[in-house]
Write an enzyme that holds these catalytic residues in place. Structure first.
Site, PDB file in Angstrom:
ATOM      1  N   ASP A  32       5.620 -22.860  -5.236  1.00 31.58           N
ATOM      2  CA  ASP A  32       6.114 -23.502  -4.021  1.00 31.58           C
ATOM      3  C   ASP A  32       4.917 -23.958  -3.200  1.00 31.58           C
ATOM      4  O   ASP A  32       3.804 -23.448  -3.355  1.00 31.58           O
ATOM      5  CB  ASP A  32       6.987 -22.536  -3.200  1.00 31.58           C
ATOM      6  CG  ASP A  32       7.985 -23.273  -2.312  1.00 31.58           C
ATOM      7  OD1 ASP A  32       9.178 -23.330  -2.668  1.00 31.58           O
ATOM      8  OD2 ASP A  32       7.555 -23.821  -1.271  1.00 31.58           O
ATOM      9  N   PHE A 160      24.970 -26.022 -10.471  1.00 34.83           N
ATOM     10  CA  PHE A 160      26.274 -25.903  -9.806  1.00 34.83           C
ATOM     11  C   PHE A 160      26.453 -24.572  -9.098  1.00 34.83           C
ATOM     12  O   PHE A 160      27.569 -24.227  -8.717  1.00 34.83           O
ATOM     13  CB  PHE A 160      27.401 -26.089 -10.835  1.00 34.83           C
ATOM     14  CG  PHE A 160      27.313 -27.405 -11.550  1.00 34.83           C
ATOM     15  CD1 PHE A 160      27.784 -28.570 -10.958  1.00 34.83           C
ATOM     16  CD2 PHE A 160      26.715 -27.493 -12.802  1.00 34.83           C
ATOM     17  CE1 PHE A 160      27.678 -29.792 -11.604  1.00 34.83           C
ATOM     18  CE2 PHE A 160      26.605 -28.712 -13.456  1.00 34.83           C
ATOM     19  CZ  PHE A 160      27.090 -29.861 -12.863  1.00 34.83           C
ATOM     20  N   ALA A 263      42.619 -24.295   5.093  1.00 35.46           N
ATOM     21  CA  ALA A 263      42.314 -25.197   6.214  1.00 35.46           C
ATOM     22  C   ALA A 263      41.435 -24.470   7.227  1.00 35.46           C
ATOM     23  O   ALA A 263      41.543 -23.259   7.395  1.00 35.46           O
ATOM     24  CB  ALA A 263      43.607 -25.650   6.876  1.00 35.46           C
ATOM     25  N   CYS A 271      24.373 -28.823   1.041  1.00 32.59           N
ATOM     26  CA  CYS A 271      24.739 -29.653  -0.112  1.00 32.59           C
ATOM     27  C   CYS A 271      25.858 -30.652   0.163  1.00 32.59           C
ATOM     28  O   CYS A 271      25.608 -31.855   0.232  1.00 32.59           O
ATOM     29  CB  CYS A 271      25.106 -28.773  -1.295  1.00 32.59           C
ATOM     30  SG  CYS A 271      23.671 -27.935  -1.990  1.00 32.59           S
TER      31      CYS A 271
HETATM   32  N1  LIG Z   1      21.448 -24.344  -2.392  1.00 33.11           N
HETATM   33  C1  LIG Z   1      22.404 -24.576  -3.252  1.00 33.11           C
HETATM   34  O1  LIG Z   1      23.463 -23.919  -3.228  1.00 33.11           O
HETATM   35  C2  LIG Z   1      22.273 -25.663  -4.286  1.00 33.11           C
HETATM   36  C3  LIG Z   1      23.202 -25.716  -5.339  1.00 33.11           C
HETATM   37  C4  LIG Z   1      23.073 -26.734  -6.287  1.00 33.11           C
HETATM   38  C5  LIG Z   1      22.103 -27.691  -6.142  1.00 33.11           C
HETATM   39  N2  LIG Z   1      21.228 -27.629  -5.097  1.00 33.11           N
HETATM   40  C6  LIG Z   1      20.194 -28.656  -5.004  1.00 33.11           C
HETATM   41  O2  LIG Z   1      18.965 -28.029  -5.330  1.00 33.11           O
HETATM   42  C7  LIG Z   1      17.887 -28.603  -4.592  1.00 33.11           C
HETATM   43  C8  LIG Z   1      17.173 -27.517  -3.824  1.00 33.11           C
HETATM   44  O3  LIG Z   1      18.073 -26.967  -2.882  1.00 33.11           O
HETATM   45  P1  LIG Z   1      17.755 -25.612  -2.109  1.00 33.11           P
HETATM   46  O4  LIG Z   1      18.985 -25.288  -1.352  1.00 33.11           O
HETATM   47  O5  LIG Z   1      17.173 -24.628  -3.044  1.00 33.11           O
HETATM   48  O6  LIG Z   1      16.615 -26.119  -1.099  1.00 33.11           O
HETATM   49  P2  LIG Z   1      15.531 -25.263  -0.314  1.00 33.11           P
HETATM   50  O7  LIG Z   1      15.098 -26.097   0.822  1.00 33.11           O
HETATM   51  O8  LIG Z   1      16.060 -23.879  -0.070  1.00 33.11           O
HETATM   52  O9  LIG Z   1      14.333 -25.094  -1.352  1.00 33.11           O
HETATM   53  C9  LIG Z   1      13.463 -26.130  -1.727  1.00 33.11           C
HETATM   54  C10 LIG Z   1      12.079 -25.538  -1.946  1.00 33.11           C
HETATM   55  O10 LIG Z   1      11.240 -26.544  -2.493  1.00 33.11           O
HETATM   56  C11 LIG Z   1       9.950 -26.397  -1.918  1.00 33.11           C
HETATM   57  N3  LIG Z   1       9.197 -27.651  -2.059  1.00 33.11           N
HETATM   58  C12 LIG Z   1       9.314 -28.803  -1.350  1.00 33.11           C
HETATM   59  N4  LIG Z   1       8.442 -29.724  -1.818  1.00 33.11           N
HETATM   60  C13 LIG Z   1       7.782 -29.142  -2.845  1.00 33.11           C
HETATM   61  C14 LIG Z   1       6.768 -29.589  -3.735  1.00 33.11           C
HETATM   62  N5  LIG Z   1       6.279 -30.832  -3.666  1.00 33.11           N
HETATM   63  N6  LIG Z   1       6.300 -28.720  -4.649  1.00 33.11           N
HETATM   64  C15 LIG Z   1       6.793 -27.459  -4.742  1.00 33.11           C
HETATM   65  N7  LIG Z   1       7.743 -26.986  -3.942  1.00 33.11           N
HETATM   66  C16 LIG Z   1       8.240 -27.819  -3.006  1.00 33.11           C
HETATM   67  C17 LIG Z   1      10.230 -26.017  -0.488  1.00 33.11           C
HETATM   68  O11 LIG Z   1       9.100 -25.420   0.123  1.00 33.11           O
HETATM   69  C18 LIG Z   1      11.417 -25.056  -0.652  1.00 33.11           C
HETATM   70  O12 LIG Z   1      10.977 -23.720  -0.799  1.00 33.11           O
HETATM   71  C19 LIG Z   1      18.542 -29.692  -3.733  1.00 33.11           C
HETATM   72  O13 LIG Z   1      18.473 -30.910  -4.399  1.00 33.11           O
HETATM   73  C20 LIG Z   1      19.970 -29.233  -3.616  1.00 33.11           C
HETATM   74  O14 LIG Z   1      20.851 -30.305  -3.346  1.00 33.11           O
HETATM   75  C21 LIG Z   1      21.284 -26.627  -4.185  1.00 33.11           C
END
Ligand SMILES: NC(=O)c1ccc[n+]([C@@H]2O[C@H](COP(=O)([O-])OP(=O)(O)OC[C@H]3O[C@@H](n4cnc5c(N)ncnc54)[C@H](O)[C@@H]3O)[C@@H](O)[C@H]2O)c1
Length: 446
Positions: A32, A160, A263, A271
């Site tokens: 990260d 998912f 509801a 998301c």
């Molecule tokens: N949270 C969910 O329930 C969920 C479910 C399915 C899909 N997603 C998708 O997954 C992706 C991540 O979601 P999330 O909720 O985990 O987000 P988040 O913000 O919790 O985590 C993202 C992480 O990526 C890191 N990051 C950003 N730029 C970076 C880089 N250049 N190099 C390395 N690390 C970097 C950030 O510091 C952060 O820790 C999104 O596209 C989201 O739509 C999320």
């Protein structure tokens, strides 16, 4: 030799994925750009609340007594490139400021930082939710920038998982979607997911655009289902019907199903809202905007719920929030999470505060994040403290703790026994018996 896996971006998705990959037996390196997050993970601490994740993590993080040592963390792309055979990209894809479109800058930065370190054959696997067409573009960008050239391949494998069930969903996915352009990429993904595949998770192979669309269409369907029942709640209120009974009755039809028909004040989180907006924006770019105009309505029904909740609360305190104390139970967008991103509960709390109400919020796990986003709201250490002196109590996130509250005990400390159930999850009879005026969205007044 067993595959070595890196997970780039260790947020809600990535931290869970990294721990799950270690649980499946792989050597894993999580990366990260936030050094403080990496420090926490190295100590076996999870930077967010997700049931079961800390235990899973501690079972594998190197340096923790009794762990397998299979899971390590870094901030170095050079180390990640040298280590991994398969690189999962799990960085955030938020909504652009002032636009509906998806902000792809974090994904692009991750690819640009990783590619120069791919000197031997590797599979990069996109997991972030992205606009359709991104994978094809990123595959070219990767092959051009990686010293390994075309041997640095891309697959798209959308995620998912549901927050609150992330560990279970990652270890036992209800389906695995593999967007690939080669048999080698498919074989590598099958190797990574061999355990869940053997346990029965369907593995569905497709091209890039379909894989990207599976994720955004699944989220659009879920958002539509929630907004559908919330639209029915609006009609029920106008016609003196009961949306809870209605949902129960239509849910018995197997084609409709019972799930996601509760509801309430609608969906939020990191998301659904941003994903349906990005989907509309992308369809517009592709000249298919008409196909998704219904999502605009889904979005506006959803946002209307928040405003409606504020109106109900204002009515409940006599038409103005001035000088009134409002207790808000719940800050996160859903229970069993500390995630307050685009949380309907906090949005409602914020609106009431801006209209002059004295708001006190309590949430079992979301307090730290909520205080960061809305430092001007009042916060209490418990539900009982939050409702002390309140003229109205708003139930806005359906935590089990709130369902188990004793309305008689709460009734002793409030100024008025008035509760608004924004999630249709409390037992109206119980509250009414304890002398409360109970109101809920889409239900008759008494
Ligand atoms: N949270 C969910 O329930 C969920 C479910 C399915 C899909 N997603 C998708 O997954 C992706 C991540 O979601 P999330 O909720 O985990 O987000 P988040 O913000 O919790 O985590 C993202 C992480 O990526 C890191 N990051 C950003 N730029 C970076 C880089 N250049 N190099 C390395 N690390 C970097 C950030 O510091 C952060 O820790 C999104 O596209 C989201 O739509 C999320």
């Amino acid at each position: 030799m067993a595959l070595k896996i890196t997970v780039i971006g260790t947020g809600y998705l990535g931290a869970t994925h990294a721990a799950a990959m270690a649980e499946l037996g792989f050597e894993v390196l999580g990366l990260d750009v936030q050094p403080e997050k990496i420090e926490m993970l190295r100590r076996g601490e999870v930077p967010m609340y997700e049931p079961g994740l800390e235990e899973l993590l501690r079972r594998h993080v190197a340096g923790i007594e009794g762990s397998t040592g299979r899971l390590r963390f870094t901030t170095s792309y050079e180390e990640a490139g040298a280590f991994g055979d398969v690189h999962f990209v799990c960085v955030n894809t938020p909504q652009k400021h002032g636009e509906y479109a998806c902000d792809m800058s974090y994904v692009e930065a991750a690819f640009d930082a990783l590619a120069p370190h791919l000197t031997r054959p590797a599979l990069v696997v996109g997991k972030s939710t992205v606009p359709v067409g991104s994978a094809a573009r990123l595959a070219q960008r990767l092959a051009a920038a990686a010293p390994a050239g075309a041997d640095a391949e891309l697959a798209w494998n959308p995620e998912f998982l549901r927050e609150g069930f992330a560990v279970q969903d990652t270890l036992h996915p209800d389906r695995i979607v593999a967007g690939v352009t080669s048999e080698r990429a498919e074989a590598l993904l099958r190797e990574v997911y061999a355990t869940p595949i053997a346990a029965g998770s369907p593995f569905i192979v497709m091209d890039y655009p379909t894989a990207e669309l599976v994720k955004t269409s699944a989220n659009s369907f879920l958002a539509t289902k929630i907004s559908f029942i919330n639209a029915m709640a609006e009609v029920c209120e106008a016609a003196d019907g009961d949306v809870v009974k209605l949902a129960e009755a239509i849910g018995h039809d197997e084609r409709i199903g019972r799930k996601f028909l509760r509801a309430g004040i609608g969906f939020g989180g990191g998301c659904l809202p941003k994903d349906i907006r990005a989907f509309m924006a992308r369809a517009g770019e592709l000249g298919a905007d008409q196909a998704l105009t219904f999502l605009r309505e889904v979005d506006s029904i959803n946002m209307r719920r928040r405003g409606h909740m504020v109106e109900l609360a204002r009515d409940a305190v006599g038409g103005s929030f001035l000088g009134k104390r409002v207790a808000v139970l719940g800050a996160t967008f859903k229970p069993d999470s500390d995630d307050v991103r685009d949380s309907p509960a906090l949005n409602v709390a914020g609106q009431i505060h801006l209209q002059g109400g004295q708001v006190t919020v309590y949430d079992p796990k979301g307090m730290t994040n909520a205080e960061r986003v809305f430092p001007t709201l009042g916060y209490a250490e418990s539900a009982l403290e939050a409702v002390r002196g309140a003229h109205v109590v708003l139930h806005l996130t359906e935590w089990r703790e709130f369902r188990e509250l004793d309305p008689a005990v709460l009734g002793e400390v409030v100024a008025e026994r008035s509760v608004l159930d924004g999630r249709n999850a409390l037992d109206p009879e119980l509250w009414r018996k304890a002398g409360w005026l109970y109101r809920a969205l889409g239900r008759p007044r008494s």
